[in-house]
Every structure is written in structure tokens, then in C-alpha cells.
Design a protein around this motif. Structure first.
Motif, PDB file in Angstrom:
ATOM      1  N   UNK A   1      -8.268  10.533   2.484  1.00  0.00           N
ATOM      2  CA  UNK A   1      -8.379   9.401   3.371  1.00  0.00           C
ATOM      3  C   UNK A   1      -9.177   8.551   2.123  1.00  0.00           C
ATOM      4  N   UNK A   2      -9.696   8.318   1.119  1.00  0.00           N
ATOM      5  CA  UNK A   2     -10.243   7.348  -0.209  1.00  0.00           C
ATOM      6  C   UNK A   2      -9.051   7.410  -0.787  1.00  0.00           C
ATOM      7  N   UNK A   3      -7.877   7.751  -0.801  1.00  0.00           N
ATOM      8  CA  UNK A   3      -6.984   7.834  -1.511  1.00  0.00           C
ATOM      9  C   UNK A   3      -5.634   6.875  -1.465  1.00  0.00           C
ATOM     10  N   UNK A   4      -5.898   6.055  -0.234  1.00  0.00           N
ATOM     11  CA  UNK A   4      -4.880   5.958   0.747  1.00  0.00           C
ATOM     12  C   UNK A   4      -4.919   4.801  -0.429  1.00  0.00           C
ATOM     13  N   UNK A   5      -5.694   4.072  -0.055  1.00  0.00           N
ATOM     14  CA  UNK A   5      -5.654   2.156  -0.700  1.00  0.00           C
ATOM     15  C   UNK A   5      -5.333   2.347  -2.112  1.00  0.00           C
ATOM     16  N   UNK A   6      -5.787   3.128  -2.482  1.00  0.00           N
ATOM     17  CA  UNK A   6      -5.600   3.575  -3.816  1.00  0.00           C
ATOM     18  C   UNK A   6      -4.190   3.712  -3.987  1.00  0.00           C
TER      19      UNK A   6
ATOM     20  N   UNK B   1      -1.641   2.500  -2.016  1.00  0.00           N
ATOM     21  CA  UNK B   1      -0.417   1.559  -1.923  1.00  0.00           C
ATOM     22  C   UNK B   1      -1.409   0.472  -2.818  1.00  0.00           C
ATOM     23  N   UNK B   2      -2.216   0.012  -3.928  1.00  0.00           N
ATOM     24  CA  UNK B   2      -2.353  -0.662  -4.979  1.00  0.00           C
ATOM     25  C   UNK B   2      -1.743  -0.456  -6.145  1.00  0.00           C
ATOM     26  N   UNK B   3      -1.143   1.235  -6.423  1.00  0.00           N
ATOM     27  CA  UNK B   3      -0.124   1.297  -7.274  1.00  0.00           C
ATOM     28  C   UNK B   3       0.981   1.367  -6.663  1.00  0.00           C
ATOM     29  N   UNK B   4       1.564   1.301  -5.212  1.00  0.00           N
ATOM     30  CA  UNK B   4       3.219   0.870  -4.736  1.00  0.00           C
ATOM     31  C   UNK B   4       3.539  -0.642  -5.002  1.00  0.00           C
ATOM     32  N   UNK B   5       1.790  -1.419  -4.957  1.00  0.00           N
ATOM     33  CA  UNK B   5       2.267  -3.109  -5.568  1.00  0.00           C
ATOM     34  C   UNK B   5       2.444  -3.105  -6.699  1.00  0.00           C
ATOM     35  N   UNK B   6       1.895  -2.618  -8.225  1.00  0.00           N
ATOM     36  CA  UNK B   6       2.372  -2.552  -8.689  1.00  0.00           C
ATOM     37  C   UNK B   6       3.588  -1.943  -9.677  1.00  0.00           C
ATOM     38  N   UNK B   7       4.367  -0.902  -8.436  1.00  0.00           N
ATOM     39  CA  UNK B   7       5.485  -0.463  -8.373  1.00  0.00           C
ATOM     40  C   UNK B   7       6.393  -1.094  -8.124  1.00  0.00           C
ATOM     41  N   UNK B   8       5.973  -2.293  -7.272  1.00  0.00           N
ATOM     42  CA  UNK B   8       7.050  -2.954  -6.180  1.00  0.00           C
ATOM     43  C   UNK B   8       6.981  -4.280  -7.687  1.00  0.00           C
ATOM     44  N   UNK B   9       6.326  -4.709  -8.114  1.00  0.00           N
ATOM     45  CA  UNK B   9       5.952  -6.077  -8.579  1.00  0.00           C
ATOM     46  C   UNK B   9       6.447  -6.042 -10.241  1.00  0.00           C
TER      47      UNK B   9
ATOM     48  N   UNK C   1       8.454   5.551  -1.748  1.00  0.00           N
ATOM     49  CA  UNK C   1       8.563   4.695  -0.205  1.00  0.00           C
ATOM     50  C   UNK C   1       8.248   4.961   0.885  1.00  0.00           C
ATOM     51  N   UNK C   2       7.055   4.322   1.224  1.00  0.00           N
ATOM     52  CA  UNK C   2       6.470   4.777   2.908  1.00  0.00           C
ATOM     53  C   UNK C   2       5.230   5.550   2.316  1.00  0.00           C
ATOM     54  N   UNK C   3       4.497   5.841   1.182  1.00  0.00           N
ATOM     55  CA  UNK C   3       3.757   6.681   0.478  1.00  0.00           C
ATOM     56  C   UNK C   3       2.684   6.663   1.347  1.00  0.00           C
ATOM     57  N   UNK C   4       1.833   5.270   1.262  1.00  0.00           N
ATOM     58  CA  UNK C   4       0.834   4.891   1.970  1.00  0.00           C
ATOM     59  C   UNK C   4       0.186   5.672   3.981  1.00  0.00           C
ATOM     60  N   UNK C   5       1.958   4.918   4.347  1.00  0.00           N
ATOM     61  CA  UNK C   5       1.373   5.120   5.591  1.00  0.00           C
ATOM     62  C   UNK C   5       2.075   6.816   5.792  1.00  0.00           C
ATOM     63  N   UNK C   6       2.812   7.712   4.952  1.00  0.00           N
ATOM     64  CA  UNK C   6       2.510   9.106   5.019  1.00  0.00           C
ATOM     65  C   UNK C   6       1.361  10.287   5.004  1.00  0.00           C
TER      66      UNK C   6
END
Length: 416
Positions: free
Chosen positions: A239-244, A246-254, A265-270
Motif C-alpha cells: 500500500x505504501x508503494x502507491x504514492x511512489x 504515482x510520482x514515478x508516473x508523473x515523471x514518465x508523463x512529463x 497507464x492506470x498502474x496506481x489505480x490498479x
């Protein structure tokens, strides 16, 4: 007064009577021998049927034919006895002679049938000996089956008394008892020797399974209690990995083109959903454990671990992607060099073959070199597709490894 002619006639009549009586006694002995042979064989064939009904069917058919011939000979013998009463003193020499011939004929018939019966017995003897030797295997197997049922019964009872859900081993035990009862009631007559041995082995195997399952229940209870704590801890870790993530996905998108991360896509939610399902399975496991339903608790824990493994793997894919893309962006040549090394290693192996590289291997490796030369061309534009570049290089390395495997396989086949 009687003259010499009368005395001669009495002498000839006495000899004929003696010969007829001897013939009758020989016929009686032949009848007795045939009757004993028939009765003996009837018993042996019946035993054969009990031991192996399938194999005994043609044996019974052959014996039936012999028995019918014996019965007919018996009828003929009795008919001769009835037709020739040698106790009648008024019989003539001709009548005694006719009786003698009749008894000789029926004796030969009886003896021939006895020879047929004895020949059949000789042919049957080796098969019977083999079956009866196998019969010695049955008592110890029956004993082992009964002992296994008794041990399983004891283990299931102990589990029940300890407050555990022993329904599964109890069901297996019931099957074993039912099969043992069938074996005891039907015996060889219903199952045959092979069937009885198989049934005894089946009873033993089922009972041993029930015994092991019942004995495992206390160990399973301890294992489930320990697993509840460890899985609960792991739920929190994932559960504690969800936030990291999300941050990693933001890096990828940016920082990277869509092609580099669209499969994530959708990994944090999954991951979040997987953690939720894992908590639900964990709560179910705790409830089952509270009711001492250890098998169901273990199944729920396994389901929780499955959810966590999938979520953890997904999280690793996202954070790992960032690491891989950052590394290749900083030094695109490094992964390319690794792929080149794999191709050069395959080339050296191919050239080491007698006569040099085989044409099909040379063509395959030349194509890989060409792919390596073209791979950097994928890194164009403001946001290069680094992920496609890495996948291409990995594909080249895999293909080079396939060539190496084929070469070694061909060498091994040639050496043999």
C-alpha cells in the motif's frame, strides 16, 4: 446225468461270465476316475473364476464342453449297467460276451474323457499356480488397509476433539471405510484377485491421505496464524508503494513520450485496487481462522498473496521503467554495447565451427548486426522513444542467444 458236453458248456459260460465281471469292474474304476477328475476340475475352475473372472471365462467354456462329454459318458455307463445284469445266473456265454464288449467300449470312452480332463488340468495348473502365488499378496495388503483406516480414524477424531474443522479428511476417511466394507462384503467372488488387491491399495491410499490431512491440521493452524501477521505487514508495505508509483508516473508523463509509458497507464489505480482486494481476502482469512476453518483460511491467504504479488509486480514495472529510461537517456550506447557483445559472442562461436559459420547462422547474425546499426535511429526528436530502443536491443540479445543455442544443439547432435 449230465454229459461231457454240458460240462464244456459250463466251462465256456464260466469264463465268459468272469471276463464280463472283470470288464464291469474295469468300467466302474474308469467311471470313478473320470468322476473324480471332473469334480476336481470343477472346483479348480471355480477358484479360477473367483481369482480372475475375466481370464476364467474361456476356461469355464472349455471345461463345460468336457463336463458335458463326461456327463454323456456317465449316462452311457449307467445304461450299460442297466442293460447287463451279470448277477443273473441264467445268462448264456454269448450274453456275457456281449456284456463284456459293452463294458470294454464304455470303459474306453470313460478313460478317453479322463485323459482329456487330466490334459486340461495340466494346462490349467501353471496359471492356477501363478494366481495362487499372487493370492499370497492379498492378506498383508488387507492388513495394511485396515491399519491405515484405523490410524486415519484416530487422527480425525483427535483433530475434531481439538476443535478443528476436519471435514475434508473425514470425507476421505468415509470413502476409505466404504471401500473397505465393499471389499469385505464382496471378497474375491465379486472383485477378483486383481480387483481385491487394487481395492485394498485404494483403501490404504485414501486412508493415508486422510491421516496426513488430519495430522497436518495442527501444523496448518500454526502456519495460518503466522501467515496472517506476515501478510498483514506485506499489505501495508505494498500500500505504501502507491504514492511512489504515482510520482514515478508523473515523471514518465512529463519527461518521456507516450510510447515509453502507455502500457503502464492506470498502474496506481490498479495497485490500489489490488491492495483493497488483498485486505478483503485477509479479513476473510482471519474470520475463517476464528472458526478453526484452517483450510479455507489458507486459501484466502493464498488469494491475498496473489493480489499483493500482482500489485507489487506492477509497482516494480513503473519504478523500474523510470530507472531504465533515465539510464538510457543518460548513456544510450551502454545498452547497445551489451547487445553488441551478445552478437559478437555468437559470431565467435559460429566461426569456431569446422569450415566456419554455417550459412543460416551467418545470415541470422548479419541481420542482427544490421538491426544494431539501425537501432540508434529510433532516438530522434525532442522526446525519443527510448523504450522501443531498449526493447529492440533486448530482442537482438535474445535472438543472438537463440543462435548460440542452435549451434550448441547441432554440435551435440553431431557428436552423438
Amino acid at each position: 446225468m449230465r454229459g461231457p458236453g454240458d460240462q464244456r458248456r459250463r466251462g465256456r459260460g464260466g469264463q465268459a461270465a468272469d471276463a464280463a465281471i472283470q470288464a464291469r469292474e474295469a468300467a466302474a474304476a474308469a467311471f470313478y476316475d473320470m468322476d473324480q477328475a471332473q469334480k476336481f476340475l470343477d472346483g479348480r475352475v471355480t477358484v479360477f473364476e473367483d481369482l480372475d473372472a475375466g481370464a476364467a471365462a474361456p476356461v469355464r467354456r472349455e471345461f463345460t464342453g468336457l463336463a458335458e462329454a463326461a456327463d454323456a459318458a456317465s449316462v452311457a455307463y449307467i445304461a450299460v449297467l442297466d442293460a447287463h445284469d451279470l448277477d443273473d445266473r441264467d445268462r448264456s456265454a454269448a450274453e456275457h460276451d456281449a456284456a463284456r464288449r459293452a463294458f470294454l467300449a464304455v470303459t474306453e470312452r470313460l478313460q478317453q474323457i479322463t485323459r482329456n480332463l487330466n490334459g486340461f488340468a495340466e494346462r490349467l495348473a501353471p496359471r492356477m499356480a501363478k494366481l495362487e502365488a499372487a493370492l499370497d499378496q492379498l492378506p498383508p495388503r488387507l492388513t495394511a488397509a485396515r491399519d491405515a483406516v484405523a490410524a486415519a480414524d484416530s487422527a480425525v477424531r483427535a483433530a475434531r476433539e481439538a476443535g478443528m474443522d476436519a471435514s475434508d479428511p473425514e470425507a476421505d476417511l468415509a470413502r476409505a471405510k466404504e471401500a473397505l466394507a465393499l471389499l469385505s462384503s464382496q471378497g474375491l467372488g465379486g472383485l477378483g484377485l486383481d480387483g481385491a488387491i487394487r481395492k485394498a491399495e485404494e483403501v490404504r491410499a485414501i486412508a493415508e491421505k486422510a491421516h496426513e490431512a488430519a495430522a497436518e491440521l495442527p501444523r496448518m493452524a500454526e502456519k495460518v496464524r503466522n501467515s496472517l501477521a506476515s501478510v498483514r505487514t506485506r499489505v501495508d508495505v505494498v500500500a505504501n508503494r502507491v504514492e511512489p508509483v504515482r510520482q514515478a508516473m508523473r515523471v514518465l508523463l512529463r519527461a518521456y513520450s507516450q510510447a515509453c509509458w502507455q502500457d503502464l497507464r492506470g498502474a496506481p489505480e490498479a495497485i490500489d485496487a489490488g491492495v483493497t482486494r488483498a485486505r478483503e481476502r485477509l479479513n476473510e482469512a482471519a474470520a475463517f481462522a476464528g472458526r478453526a476453518e484452517w483450510k479455507q483460511a489458507q486459501q484466502a491467504l493464498t488469494a491475498a498473496r496473489t493480489e499483493l504479488n500482482a500489485a507489487d509486480r506492477r509497482a516494480g514495472q513503473v519504478t523500474g521503467r523510470v530507472t531504465e529510461l533515465e539510464a538510457v537517456a543518460a548513456d544510450p550506447d551502454r545498452p547497445a554495447e551489451s547487445a553488441r557483445f551478445a552478437v559478437r559472442d555468437a559470431q565467435r562461436l559460429a566461426m569456431a565451427q569446422p569450415g566456419g559459420a554455417a550459412p543460416e547462422h551467418a545470415r541470422a547474425l548479419d541481420a542482427l548486426v544490421e538491426r544494431l546499426d539501425h537501432a540508434p535511429k529510433r532516438l530522434t526528436g525532442a522526446h525519443p522513444d527510448y523504450w522501443a530502443y531498449l526493447q529492440e536491443l533486448e530482442s537482438v540479445k535474445t535472438a543472438a542467444g537463440d543462435v548460440v543455442t542452435r549451434i550448441r544443439s547441432e554440435r551435440a547432435a553431431g557428436g552423438s
